[in-house]
Each structure stands twice: as structure tokens, then as C-alpha cells.
Design an enzyme around this catalytic site. Structure first.
Site, PDB file in Angstrom:
ATOM      1  N   SER A 190      -9.443 136.585 -69.718  1.00 56.33           N
ATOM      2  CA  SER A 190      -8.162 136.460 -69.016  1.00 56.33           C
ATOM      3  C   SER A 190      -7.008 137.047 -69.827  1.00 56.33           C
ATOM      4  O   SER A 190      -6.775 136.650 -70.965  1.00 56.33           O
ATOM      5  CB  SER A 190      -7.852 134.986 -68.737  1.00 56.33           C
ATOM      6  OG  SER A 190      -8.821 134.423 -67.914  1.00 56.33           O
ATOM      7  N   HIS A 223      -8.029 138.882 -63.776  1.00 57.51           N
ATOM      8  CA  HIS A 223      -9.132 139.813 -64.038  1.00 57.51           C
ATOM      9  C   HIS A 223      -9.057 140.992 -63.076  1.00 57.51           C
ATOM     10  O   HIS A 223      -8.849 140.812 -61.880  1.00 57.51           O
ATOM     11  CB  HIS A 223     -10.477 139.104 -63.851  1.00 57.51           C
ATOM     12  CG  HIS A 223     -10.762 138.062 -64.885  1.00 57.51           C
ATOM     13  ND1 HIS A 223     -11.707 138.233 -65.864  1.00 57.51           N
ATOM     14  CD2 HIS A 223     -10.218 136.849 -65.101  1.00 57.51           C
ATOM     15  CE1 HIS A 223     -11.737 137.157 -66.635  1.00 57.51           C
ATOM     16  NE2 HIS A 223     -10.846 136.305 -66.185  1.00 57.51           N
ATOM     17  N   TYR A 233     -17.701 128.541 -62.791  1.00 61.05           N
ATOM     18  CA  TYR A 233     -16.854 127.710 -61.913  1.00 61.05           C
ATOM     19  C   TYR A 233     -16.524 128.378 -60.584  1.00 61.05           C
ATOM     20  O   TYR A 233     -16.075 127.726 -59.644  1.00 61.05           O
ATOM     21  CB  TYR A 233     -15.568 127.264 -62.626  1.00 61.05           C
ATOM     22  CG  TYR A 233     -14.579 128.371 -62.957  1.00 61.05           C
ATOM     23  CD1 TYR A 233     -13.842 129.032 -61.967  1.00 61.05           C
ATOM     24  CD2 TYR A 233     -14.339 128.730 -64.273  1.00 61.05           C
ATOM     25  CE1 TYR A 233     -12.939 130.014 -62.268  1.00 61.05           C
ATOM     26  CE2 TYR A 233     -13.426 129.719 -64.593  1.00 61.05           C
ATOM     27  CZ  TYR A 233     -12.730 130.357 -63.586  1.00 61.05           C
ATOM     28  OH  TYR A 233     -11.835 131.349 -63.893  1.00 61.05           O
ATOM     29  N   ALA A 279      -9.859 133.783 -73.376  1.00 55.91           N
ATOM     30  CA  ALA A 279      -8.632 133.029 -73.604  1.00 55.91           C
ATOM     31  C   ALA A 279      -9.029 131.563 -73.467  1.00 55.91           C
ATOM     32  O   ALA A 279      -9.723 131.203 -72.507  1.00 55.91           O
ATOM     33  CB  ALA A 279      -7.589 133.405 -72.565  1.00 55.91           C
ATOM     34  N   MET A 329     -14.001 128.213 -70.643  1.00 54.89           N
ATOM     35  CA  MET A 329     -14.864 128.157 -69.462  1.00 54.89           C
ATOM     36  C   MET A 329     -15.786 129.372 -69.343  1.00 54.89           C
ATOM     37  O   MET A 329     -16.199 129.727 -68.245  1.00 54.89           O
ATOM     38  CB  MET A 329     -13.991 128.038 -68.208  1.00 54.89           C
ATOM     39  CG  MET A 329     -13.075 126.826 -68.215  1.00 54.89           C
ATOM     40  SD  MET A 329     -11.963 126.797 -66.781  1.00 54.89           S
ATOM     41  CE  MET A 329     -10.848 125.455 -67.258  1.00 54.89           C
ATOM     42  N   HIS A 360      -2.453 127.913 -65.909  1.00 50.26           N
ATOM     43  CA  HIS A 360      -3.083 129.219 -66.129  1.00 50.26           C
ATOM     44  C   HIS A 360      -2.022 130.284 -66.400  1.00 50.26           C
ATOM     45  O   HIS A 360      -2.290 131.270 -67.087  1.00 50.26           O
ATOM     46  CB  HIS A 360      -3.929 129.607 -64.908  1.00 50.26           C
ATOM     47  CG  HIS A 360      -4.832 130.780 -65.175  1.00 50.26           C
ATOM     48  ND1 HIS A 360      -5.892 130.730 -66.061  1.00 50.26           N
ATOM     49  CD2 HIS A 360      -4.811 132.056 -64.703  1.00 50.26           C
ATOM     50  CE1 HIS A 360      -6.488 131.900 -66.103  1.00 50.26           C
ATOM     51  NE2 HIS A 360      -5.854 132.732 -65.297  1.00 50.26           N
TER      52      HIS A 360
END
Length: 272
Positions: free
Chosen positions: A30, A61, A85, A113, A211, A247
């Protein structure tokens, strides 16, 4: 697990687009996709055109594969990755790593990230991954093993190749970049962890949590590739500071360290 024919079909499609034979692969997390813009004489292929690739909609992305030259080396870079996810299987998440191996990639640089769990770290720090914790309760190698791709029971004692880590540390020192070192914990997401979960993750010995990255690293190790993992610590993990996580903050901090990050990776690539 993906069959070798589907891996080969995808590799042949990509190879048909360029005369380059990449030896270094990159997965850019990210806000870090800008590194792919540094590749010279490059070609770009949208994931949507690549046979057998999943279709990602992750925020931050670009979802493109870029092949070109970086500091004299031939590189294939993923601008954006597939996440567990998003509902993808771990097979889909890690499929591009298999394809990179089929293209001839021996050294894989995985970036992300993520949140800092170690309270001595700060947002904007870069961290060299020394090891990982798989906290998701699944593994990308579950299912029938394809012995052509790797052994049934791969050794993960040195997933993050010591020689590549030594190169990264040396380059960071020369550039005056503070490169932290630590253990990365993989959390499925998409919700951020709770304060209690972060306390658990810290007690387990992790320095950062995110993640992604771990499934790709496991599959790369299975395929006997050398792996280097670098995290951009974009925020303090939940409960450390009394503020909500977002985010937007992740993308903003990743953009702030872009220059430092790009210079470090370029320096590393030149030595691999």
C-alpha cells in the site's frame, strides 16, 4: 494448489510481452507502488489482462505488473497485491510468486505498509523483517503438494534470507537510513486489531503487524527463492496511542517515506 500448466501458461503470456528475463521480483504494498515507476525501459501489464491472475480491488494498489530495469538489474514488480481479506484463497494470493519463479526470478523483495507493535518504533520507520508469526490459522501450502514446485514439508528456519538482510543493512547504513529489524505478525484483516490483540501479539514477540507478506514469503521459501522483507511502519498499532486507525494515514505516511524507501531498494537491487 495451482497446477504447473496454469503457472506456465501465465508465465508464457507475460514472457510473450517482453524480451526481458527478470531475475529479481518485487511485491509492492500500500502506497509503495511508486517504486515501479523507477523501472527503466519498462512495460506494464494490467492484472485484468493476465490469465489466471485474481482481480483485486484493494485501495492504494494500481494492480499492474511492471517489467523493466532498475540499477542494471532486470526486475518484475507487482504494483499491488492480492489479500486474503478480499476473499481470495491463499492459492490466488500467492499465485504471482509461482509465476515469478517460472519467469526465472530467484530473489524476491516483499514490501508492505503495517502497524508498529514495538513501542520504541515510530511511524515512518522502515523495518527489515527477520522472521514472522502466522496468526491467521491457515497456510498457503495446505492441500496436495506439487513436488515440482517444492517439498511437502519445507524448512522455514531462514525464510528471510540472511545474505539479503546483510545487504539491506549495509545499504541502509551507507545511506544514513534508520532500518529497524523485527518480527512481522500476519493478521487476516480487514478490521484492524483490538488493543487486547495487540498486547497478545507483542507478548508473542512481534514488532509489527500487517495483513499480507507472510503467505507470499512461505510460498517463495517453498519454491527455494531468496526472500527479503521490508515493512514501512505507517502507524502505531491499536491501543498504543489514544487515536483511531485509518487507511488514509497508512497511505499518507507511505507517501512521506517514498523517497527514502525507493533509494534503499535501489541500493539493495544494485548489490543483489
Amino acid at each position: 494448489m495451482h497446477s504447473t500448466p496454469s503457472i506456465q501458461e501465465t508465465a508464457d503470456f507475460i514472457q510473450g510481452k517482453t524480451a526481458y528475463r527478470p531475475t529479481i521480483g518485487m511485491i509492492l504494498g500500500s502506497g509503495l507502488g511508486g517504486l515501479a515507476d523507477e523501472l527503466e525501459n519498462s512495460i506494464t501489464i494490467p492484472y485484468s489482462e493476465i490469465p489466471n491472475f485474481a482481480k483485486s480491488e484493494a485501495v492504494g494498489h494500481a494492480n499492474e505488473l511492471v517489467i523493466g530495469e532498475l540499477d542494471g538489474r532486470t526486475v518484475v514488480a507487482m504494483k499491488g497485491r492480492f489479500h486474503y481479506y478480499e476473499g481470495f484463497t491463499l492459492d490466488e494470493v500467492t499465485f504471482p510468486v509461482r509465476v515469478m519463479k517460472a519467469l526465472g526470478v530467484e530473489n524476491l523483495l516483499i514490501t508492505n505498509a503495517c502497524g508498529a507493535v514495538n513501542e520504541s518504533f515510530e511511524p515512518g520507520d522502515l523495518m527489515l523483517i527477520t522472521d514472522h508469526l502466522n496468526l491467521v490459522g491457515s497456510n498457503p501450502l495446505i492441500g496436495p503438494n506439487n513436488n515440482e514446485l517444492g517439498p511437502r514439508f519445507p524448512d522455514l528456519s531462514k525464510v528471510y534470507t540472511p545474505e539479503l538482510r546483510a545487504i539491506a543493512s549495509s545499504v541502509a547504513q551507507e545511506q544514513g537510513v534508520r532500518l529497524r529489524e523485527g518480527v512481522y505478525a500476519w493478521w487476516s484483516g480487514p478490521a484492524y486489531e483490538t488493543p487486547a490483540e495487540i498486547r497478545m501479539i507483542r507478548a508473542m514477540g512481534a514488532d509489527a503487524v500487517g495483513m499480507s507478506t507472510v503467505p507470499e514469503a512461505i510460498v517463495a521459501a517453498h519454491g527455494r527463492m531468496n526472500v527479503l522483507g521490508i515493512s514501512c511502519l505507517t502507524n502505531m498499532a491499536c491501543g498504543i496511542l489514544d487515536q483511531p486507525l485509518s487507511h488514509d494515514e497508512v497511505i499518507e505516511v507511505a507517501a512521506r517515506v517514498r523517497e527514502k524507501f525507493v533509494a534503499l531498494v535501489k541500493g539493495i537491487v544494485g548489490r543483489v
